[in-house]
Design a protein around this motif. Structure first.
Motif, PDB file in Angstrom:
ATOM      1  N   VAL A 223       0.813  -1.221   0.000  1.00 58.33           N
ATOM      2  CA  VAL A 223       0.000   0.000   0.000  1.00 58.33           C
ATOM      3  C   VAL A 223       0.840   1.262   0.000  1.00 58.33           C
ATOM      4  CG1 VAL A 223      -2.129  -0.870   0.936  1.00 58.33           C
ATOM      5  CG2 VAL A 223      -0.277  -0.278   2.488  1.00 58.33           C
ATOM      6  N   ALA A 224       2.075   1.144   0.480  1.00 58.58           N
ATOM      7  CA  ALA A 224       2.885   2.359   0.552  1.00 58.58           C
ATOM      8  C   ALA A 224       4.333   2.026   0.263  1.00 58.58           C
ATOM      9  CB  ALA A 224       2.768   3.000   1.931  1.00 58.58           C
ATOM     10  N   SER A 225       5.053   2.972  -0.332  1.00 56.98           N
ATOM     11  CA  SER A 225       6.486   2.749  -0.553  1.00 56.98           C
ATOM     12  C   SER A 225       7.266   4.002  -0.239  1.00 56.98           C
ATOM     13  CB  SER A 225       6.788   2.332  -1.985  1.00 56.98           C
ATOM     14  OG  SER A 225       5.683   2.291  -2.774  1.00 56.98           O
ATOM     15  N   LEU A 226       8.556   3.781  -0.038  1.00 54.42           N
ATOM     16  CA  LEU A 226       9.452   4.878   0.285  1.00 54.42           C
ATOM     17  C   LEU A 226      10.523   4.935  -0.789  1.00 54.42           C
ATOM     18  CD1 LEU A 226       9.618   6.752   2.751  1.00 54.42           C
ATOM     19  CD2 LEU A 226      11.439   5.302   3.612  1.00 54.42           C
ATOM     20  N   ILE A 227      10.755   6.119  -1.346  1.00 55.00           N
ATOM     21  CA  ILE A 227      11.802   6.276  -2.364  1.00 55.00           C
ATOM     22  C   ILE A 227      12.955   7.012  -1.721  1.00 55.00           C
ATOM     23  CG2 ILE A 227      12.333   7.398  -4.529  1.00 55.00           C
ATOM     24  CD1 ILE A 227       9.439   7.120  -5.245  1.00 55.00           C
ATOM     25  N   ILE A 228      14.138   6.420  -1.788  1.00 58.06           N
ATOM     26  CA  ILE A 228      15.304   7.034  -1.162  1.00 58.06           C
ATOM     27  C   ILE A 228      16.397   7.148  -2.196  1.00 58.06           C
ATOM     28  CG2 ILE A 228      17.046   6.750   0.640  1.00 58.06           C
ATOM     29  CD1 ILE A 228      15.160   4.986   2.087  1.00 58.06           C
ATOM     30  N   SER A 229      17.048   8.308  -2.266  1.00 60.78           N
ATOM     31  CA  SER A 229      18.194   8.389  -3.169  1.00 60.78           C
ATOM     32  C   SER A 229      19.450   8.403  -2.320  1.00 60.78           C
ATOM     33  CB  SER A 229      18.094   9.620  -4.065  1.00 60.78           C
ATOM     34  OG  SER A 229      18.262  10.775  -3.327  1.00 60.78           O
ATOM     35  N   VAL A 230      20.361   7.512  -2.659  1.00 59.43           N
ATOM     36  CA  VAL A 230      21.561   7.278  -1.847  1.00 59.43           C
ATOM     37  C   VAL A 230      22.805   7.463  -2.705  1.00 59.43           C
ATOM     38  CG1 VAL A 230      22.665   5.601  -0.333  1.00 59.43           C
ATOM     39  CG2 VAL A 230      20.220   5.510  -0.680  1.00 59.43           C
ATOM     40  N   THR A 231      23.816   8.145  -2.162  1.00 56.31           N
ATOM     41  CA  THR A 231      25.072   8.295  -2.902  1.00 56.31           C
ATOM     42  C   THR A 231      26.003   7.138  -2.567  1.00 56.31           C
ATOM     43  OG1 THR A 231      26.093   9.529  -1.134  1.00 56.31           O
ATOM     44  CG2 THR A 231      24.917  10.789  -2.807  1.00 56.31           C
ATOM     45  N   HIS A 232      27.173   7.137  -3.208  1.00 56.13           N
ATOM     46  CA  HIS A 232      28.075   6.007  -3.006  1.00 56.13           C
ATOM     47  C   HIS A 232      28.660   6.000  -1.593  1.00 56.13           C
ATOM     48  CE1 HIS A 232      32.095   8.095  -3.407  1.00 56.13           C
ATOM     49  NE2 HIS A 232      31.237   9.040  -3.659  1.00 56.13           N
ATOM     50  N   LYS A 233      28.611   7.135  -0.920  1.00 55.31           N
ATOM     51  CA  LYS A 233      29.138   7.154   0.444  1.00 55.31           C
ATOM     52  C   LYS A 233      28.082   6.697   1.443  1.00 55.31           C
ATOM     53  CE  LYS A 233      32.487  10.893   0.040  1.00 55.31           C
ATOM     54  NZ  LYS A 233      31.892  12.001  -0.750  1.00 55.31           N
ATOM     55  N   GLY A 234      26.869   6.524   0.992  1.00 56.90           N
ATOM     56  CA  GLY A 234      25.815   6.135   1.915  1.00 56.90           C
ATOM     57  C   GLY A 234      25.015   7.322   2.410  1.00 56.90           C
ATOM     58  N   THR A 235      25.240   8.507   1.835  1.00 57.55           N
ATOM     59  CA  THR A 235      24.470   9.685   2.259  1.00 57.55           C
ATOM     60  C   THR A 235      23.144   9.702   1.543  1.00 57.55           C
ATOM     61  OG1 THR A 235      26.610  10.735   1.927  1.00 57.55           O
ATOM     62  CG2 THR A 235      24.816  12.124   2.749  1.00 57.55           C
ATOM     63  N   ILE A 236      22.102  10.036   2.318  1.00 60.37           N
ATOM     64  CA  ILE A 236      20.777  10.103   1.697  1.00 60.37           C
ATOM     65  C   ILE A 236      20.552  11.526   1.237  1.00 60.37           C
ATOM     66  CG2 ILE A 236      18.321   9.886   2.122  1.00 60.37           C
ATOM     67  CD1 ILE A 236      18.882   7.758   4.068  1.00 60.37           C
ATOM     68  N   THR A 237      20.184  11.694  -0.033  1.00 57.97           N
ATOM     69  CA  THR A 237      19.977  13.045  -0.536  1.00 57.97           C
ATOM     70  C   THR A 237      18.498  13.412  -0.668  1.00 57.97           C
ATOM     71  OG1 THR A 237      20.113  12.250  -2.786  1.00 57.97           O
ATOM     72  CG2 THR A 237      22.139  13.052  -1.825  1.00 57.97           C
ATOM     73  N   CYS A 238      17.637  12.429  -0.817  1.00 55.67           N
ATOM     74  CA  CYS A 238      16.218  12.780  -0.988  1.00 55.67           C
ATOM     75  C   CYS A 238      15.362  11.607  -0.533  1.00 55.67           C
ATOM     76  CB  CYS A 238      15.973  13.099  -2.461  1.00 55.67           C
ATOM     77  SG  CYS A 238      14.265  13.408  -2.861  1.00 55.67           S
ATOM     78  N   THR A 239      14.274  11.898   0.149  1.00 57.15           N
ATOM     79  CA  THR A 239      13.349  10.830   0.555  1.00 57.15           C
ATOM     80  C   THR A 239      11.945  11.246   0.199  1.00 57.15           C
ATOM     81  OG1 THR A 239      14.728  10.637   2.499  1.00 57.15           O
ATOM     82  CG2 THR A 239      12.762   9.308   2.472  1.00 57.15           C
ATOM     83  N   ARG A 240      11.163  10.285  -0.194  1.00 52.01           N
ATOM     84  CA  ARG A 240       9.778  10.616  -0.541  1.00 52.01           C
ATOM     85  C   ARG A 240       8.906   9.408  -0.302  1.00 52.01           C
ATOM     86  NH1 ARG A 240       7.428  13.243  -6.047  1.00 52.01           N
ATOM     87  NH2 ARG A 240       8.161  15.188  -5.254  1.00 52.01           N
ATOM     88  N   LYS A 241       7.730   9.635   0.235  1.00 51.43           N
ATOM     89  CA  LYS A 241       6.825   8.511   0.434  1.00 51.43           C
ATOM     90  C   LYS A 241       5.741   8.571  -0.635  1.00 51.43           C
ATOM     91  CE  LYS A 241       2.852   7.063   2.786  1.00 51.43           C
ATOM     92  NZ  LYS A 241       1.913   7.443   1.754  1.00 51.43           N
ATOM     93  N   VAL A 242       5.477   7.447  -1.273  1.00 51.90           N
ATOM     94  CA  VAL A 242       4.408   7.413  -2.288  1.00 51.90           C
ATOM     95  C   VAL A 242       3.422   6.319  -1.940  1.00 51.90           C
ATOM     96  CG1 VAL A 242       5.702   8.322  -4.217  1.00 51.90           C
ATOM     97  CG2 VAL A 242       5.826   5.927  -3.724  1.00 51.90           C
ATOM     98  N   GLY A 243       2.248   6.441  -2.478  1.00 58.82           N
ATOM     99  CA  GLY A 243       1.252   5.405  -2.240  1.00 58.82           C
ATOM    100  C   GLY A 243       0.167   5.898  -1.317  1.00 58.82           C
ATOM    101  N   GLY A 244      -0.980   5.223  -1.386  1.00 57.44           N
ATOM    102  CA  GLY A 244      -2.127   5.707  -0.633  1.00 57.44           C
ATOM    103  C   GLY A 244      -2.146   5.279   0.812  1.00 57.44           C
ATOM    104  N   GLY A 245      -1.341   4.283   1.191  1.00 59.47           N
ATOM    105  CA  GLY A 245      -1.406   3.814   2.576  1.00 59.47           C
ATOM    106  C   GLY A 245      -0.544   4.657   3.489  1.00 59.47           C
ATOM    107  N   SER A 246      -0.539   4.307   4.754  1.00 63.48           N
ATOM    108  CA  SER A 246       0.275   5.087   5.692  1.00 63.48           C
ATOM    109  C   SER A 246       1.355   4.232   6.310  1.00 63.48           C
ATOM    110  CB  SER A 246      -0.614   5.680   6.781  1.00 63.48           C
ATOM    111  OG  SER A 246      -1.486   4.682   7.251  1.00 63.48           O
ATOM    112  N   LEU A 247       2.446   4.884   6.695  1.00 57.91           N
ATOM    113  CA  LEU A 247       3.570   4.177   7.307  1.00 57.91           C
ATOM    114  C   LEU A 247       3.778   4.739   8.698  1.00 57.91           C
ATOM    115  CD1 LEU A 247       6.103   4.416   4.357  1.00 57.91           C
ATOM    116  CD2 LEU A 247       4.961   2.375   5.121  1.00 57.91           C
ATOM    117  N   ASP A 248       4.133   3.863   9.646  1.00 55.54           N
ATOM    118  CA  ASP A 248       4.414   4.420  10.968  1.00 55.54           C
ATOM    119  C   ASP A 248       5.910   4.736  11.085  1.00 55.54           C
ATOM    120  OD1 ASP A 248       4.270   1.498  10.814  1.00 55.54           O
ATOM    121  OD2 ASP A 248       5.177   1.569  12.799  1.00 55.54           O
ATOM    122  N   PRO A 249       6.273   5.612  11.989  1.00 62.28           N
ATOM    123  CA  PRO A 249       7.650   6.126  12.049  1.00 62.28           C
ATOM    124  C   PRO A 249       8.723   5.052  12.158  1.00 62.28           C
ATOM    125  CG  PRO A 249       6.241   7.431  13.461  1.00 62.28           C
ATOM    126  CD  PRO A 249       5.401   6.297  12.953  1.00 62.28           C
TER     127      PRO A 249
END
Lengths: 291, 245, 291
Positions: A223-249
């Protein structure tokens, strides 16, 4: 996204499988399908790449054009994205059917790639405030079997690696204005540094677990997904949640950690493969679609 | 005069070909596993991908269903990076709509639609690289895709664009020749019966030359059909060998 | 965990049998000018000459000539076993997608209702159709008759047909399924398979004896055991490997492929070189068995 229908019993089967870390095709929750990458497939672009991830096939072409820099950042170039969800992938995308998905994808790509942390935008500047390079990145979706973001980001990274921007010489003409000359030599070009270009990892929540690289059937069970963009060092540059369901923290936190791990592991084999392809040089047999 | 550059005194064109020589054709069938039929075709530097879905139940507007034959639905689009100047919209502009209509007309003449009443056949063609003769390359690629899908056709459909320069017909125009002000004619032919499925010309031509031009176009199409025939037979051999009963 | 990335290579077809010369034709080829033959599928008459309309193999049965194309949508005949998915619930019937040129039809009068076969269909049944079969459900059925426009009419009036429960659906081309006496097999490796004539193959765990004769519409939602799951995943990957190399599918070929794949991990089966190896071993075993 192109959708498939799944029956209730099939959903239960898939859910239980993921819970036990054995997916329908035998993969674990953090395994990718077979990936094939090839660059320089389209000749009248400055850089291109074709990526096949399972049945998903994506073609990216990059054209470099001279344009005016944005007023807020006069000494940087920029990237423009356009995603074409073609009817080849599924009849649902005929006419304007694929526009919505295309716009969603390109908006996310802007956020992920068009910033100075991912690509060295200063190197795209020719003369501050007047001329800069604009890279038009065109993504063509040929076949759709889930996990579009990951395939597109790998293709963009490969295409950026392959991009050859001609060198410019700025000379002053008689009236004091600037004249731009493109170098005639095809080998006199500038390459981009793609070290910091991130890769996108999509994690879908299915039941209580999260899964990487979902197929269309598995997507129908989440129902829900998380899109994460990660660099080669492991740093996260962007996060986005898509989908109609909900995610808990807690899930978001877990998924982010998993995404970091998986994303970091993508870069090394990708760069190695690109270097290998480059070193083959002229001897490389171009396959394209004729394979 | 444009004619001097397009055809030299020795009879060579801009890219070194002779007047009636076709560009090199390379093709492959069955490129995509998810579609019913697919094909990739390269003619010189023009590259096209054709995909066929169907025949299947009519989707969308049920009112367009024909009770005695199948509806053929075509869409022509170009990749935004296919032309030298980047295209802003892949399809939806007038040229693409016109091309889609032409493709539909062409295939309605060849596909035996009366075998599939009330169903729909979708043909989607995408130009990946454009260097002249777009319509012809699309038709050739789509023919291979339709054959790959196992949809019955009366015959192959082969197409070629020819131009007229210096009293000589030039077969298979490339982009430089098309934009050089040459009167061009696009022809789609069913080679065995010699029947013309589509004929289109948008330039001025003296009517005395018309017959010569059409003859040249038909010869060029027959040349293309030989190449396509080879591709199909090779594909058949490869695949039927594997199925070995 | 690392993704398997590689450069594409030109695939060469894998085949052991050289076979006899087959009579292959392309659209427009004249098969015979003799008017004594009857024309079958894939041919048409043009000025007294029998001409092929598809690309494929010519099959002659007595005076009937037909051409069988390599790949085509399912052309159903009476008695064929199919696996289909419900797409629509209409008044007194369901529309079923069976990979044919028109959606198939399952009439309310052609299904087994709970309470025995001889119960008359009441108005109540029409309203509660959704309780029996919903959009997205999978069924196994037999072709009862063919309508004049080519649409198929299905029935599930036997205990072995009906709604399908937990398992995996694999969608392949109908021309790869061999016609046999029975299409329901309980494989010795621990799973069961339904090879639908329409190319849809259903894999599920062999039900224990008490559930055998339940039939109808009860589907168990109990989790399938891990060992069964592994067998089913392995079979699924084997089916895809065989289909990619165009090997005819029937219980023996599937079983041989399964046995040849045991040395590899389930998720590795879909790698190109592993697929080639397994298919070669399978073809060898099949040739030995025939010869």
């Amino acid at each position: 996204m192109a959708t498939v229908k799944v029956s209730e019993a099939e959903k239960v089967y898939i859910l239980h499988g993921i819970r036990d870390d054995l997916r329908v095709d035998g993969r674990g929750c953090e395994d990718y399908r077979h990936v094939e990458i090839e660059t320089d497939v389209v000749s009248n672009t400055d850089g291109s790449a074709k990526v096949t991830l399972g049945y998903t096939a994506v073609l990216v072409g990059i054209k470099a054009d001279i344009g005016k820099p944005k007023p807020m950042v006069p000494n940087e170039g920029y990237l423009e994205f356009f995603v074409d969800c073609s009817a080849n992938a599924t009849p649902e995308f005929e006419g304007r059917g694929g526009e919505e998905l295309g716009t969603e994808l390109s908006n996310t790509l802007y956020k992920v790639f068009n910033n100075k942390h991912s690509v060295d935008l200063k190197s795209l500047c020719i003369s501050a405030g007047e001329h800069c390079w604009v890279l038009y990145v065109d993504v063509l979706l040929l076949q759709c079997d889930g996990n579009l973001y990951d395939a597109i980001s790998i293709a963009i990274k490969a295409a950026l690696f392959n991009t050859k921007i001609p060198r410019v010489h700025i000379s002053a003409d008689e009236e004091g204005g600037k004249e731009i000359e493109l170098s005639d030599d095809p080998y006199d070009c500038m390459r981009l540094d793609v070290e910091n270009v991130p890769c996108i990892v999509t994690l879908c929540k299915v039941g209580h677990r999260h899964v990487v690289d979902v197929t269309l059937q598995e997507k129908a069970c989440s129902v829900a997904s998380l899109i994460i963009s990660v660099t080669h060092k492991g740093t996260i540059t962007c996060t986005r949640k898509v989908g109609g369901g909900s995610l808990d923290p807690e899930s978001i936190f877990e998924m982010t950690e998993a995404g970091k791990r998986v994303g970091k592991a993508l870069h090394a084999p990708l760069m190695a493969l690109l270097q290998q392809e480059e070193s083959l040089g002229k001897k490389r047999q171009k396959v394209g679609f004729l394979g | 005069m444009a004619g001097l550059e397009l055809l030299s005194d020795q009879g060579y064109r801009l890219d070194g070909r002779k007047a009636t020589e076709l560009r090199k054709v390379q093709a492959r069938m069955g490129v995509f596993a998810q579609a019913d039929g697919s094909a990739y075709l390269e003619q010189g530097n023009t590259k096209a991908l054709a995909v066929v879905y169907g025949p299947h139940e009519m989707r969308g507007s049920r009112s367009r269903t024909l009770h005695d034959r199948a509806v053929i639905n075509c869409q022509y689009s170009m990749a935004t990076f296919s032309t030298a100047e980047r295209k802003r919209r892949p399809h939806g502009d007038r040229k693409s709509t016109e091309m889609s209509l032409h493709l539909k007309q062409t295939f309605e003449a060849a596909v035996m639609t009366q075998l599939y009443p009330r169903s729909q056949i979708d043909i989607y063609v995408k130009i990946l690289q454009s260097d002249g003769g777009n319509y012809s390359v699309c038709v050739n690629a789509a023919t291979l895709a339709v054959i790959d899908a196992g949809i019955p056709m009366r015959d192959y459909v082969c197409a070629c664009t020819v131009g007229f320069v210096d009293e000589t017909p030039l077969a298979d125009l490339c982009y430089a020749e098309e934009s050089g002000g040459v009167s061009s004619l696009a022809l789609a032919l069913l080679p065995r019966g010699g029947q013309i499925a589509l004929l289109q010309m948008d330039a001025r031509l003296h009517q005395d030359h018309l017959e010569t031009l059409i003859e040249a176009a038909m010869t060029a199409c027959k040349g293309v059909s030989k190449v396509l025939d080879q591709v199909v037979r090779q594909h058949l051999e490869e695949v039927s060998m594997l199925t070995g009963e | 965990m690392a993704a398997d990335m590689r450069l594409p290579t030109i695939r060469k077809p894998v085949s052991l049998c050289s076979g006899e010369r087959k009579d292959l034709v392309v659209p427009g080829d004249v098969i015979t000018s003799d008017t004594g033959f009857m024309r079958g599928h894939g041919t048409y008459v043009d000025e007294d000459k029998l001409t092929a309309s598809v690309a494929g193999e010519v099959q002659r049965v007595d005076k009937l000539i037909c051409v069988r194309p390599l790949k085509t949508r399912f052309n159903g005949e009476v008695g064929d076993v199919v696996v289909g998915r419900i797409t629509e619930v209409q008044q007194k019937r369901w529309k079923v997608e069976t990979n044919s040129r028109l959606d198939s039809v399952l009439l309310l009068s052609s299904v087994n209702l709970p309470g025995g076969e001889l119960r008359r269909r009441s108005a109540e049944d029409e309203l509660t159709m959704r309780q029996y079969l919903l959009e997205g459900d999978l069924i196994s059925a037999e072709v009862q008759s063919v309508f004049s426009d080519g649409a198929l009419s299905l029935h599930t009036r036997s205990l072995k047909y009906g709604k399908l429960g937990q398992g995996v659906l694999v969608q392949l081309s109908p021309s790869l399924i061999k016609r046999q006496k029975t299409h329901f097999h309980n494989l010795p490796c621990g799973a069961s398979i339904i090879l639908g004539n329409n190319g849809f193959v259903w894999l599920y765990a062999t039900p224990s004896n008490e559930e055998e004769e339940a039939g109808g519409f009860y589907t168990s939602l109990e989790p399938v055991s891990l060992s069964d799951r592994e067998v089913i995943s392995r079979l699924r990957n084997c089916l895809l490997a065989l289909a990619a190399h165009k090997v005819l599918l029937y219980d023996t070929s599937v079983l041989y492929c399964y046995e040849s794949s045991l040395q590899h991990q389930v998720k590795d089966i879909l790698k190109p070189e592993v697929m080639e190896e397994i298919v070669m071993l399978t073809q060898q075993k099949l040739l030995e068995q025939e010869g």
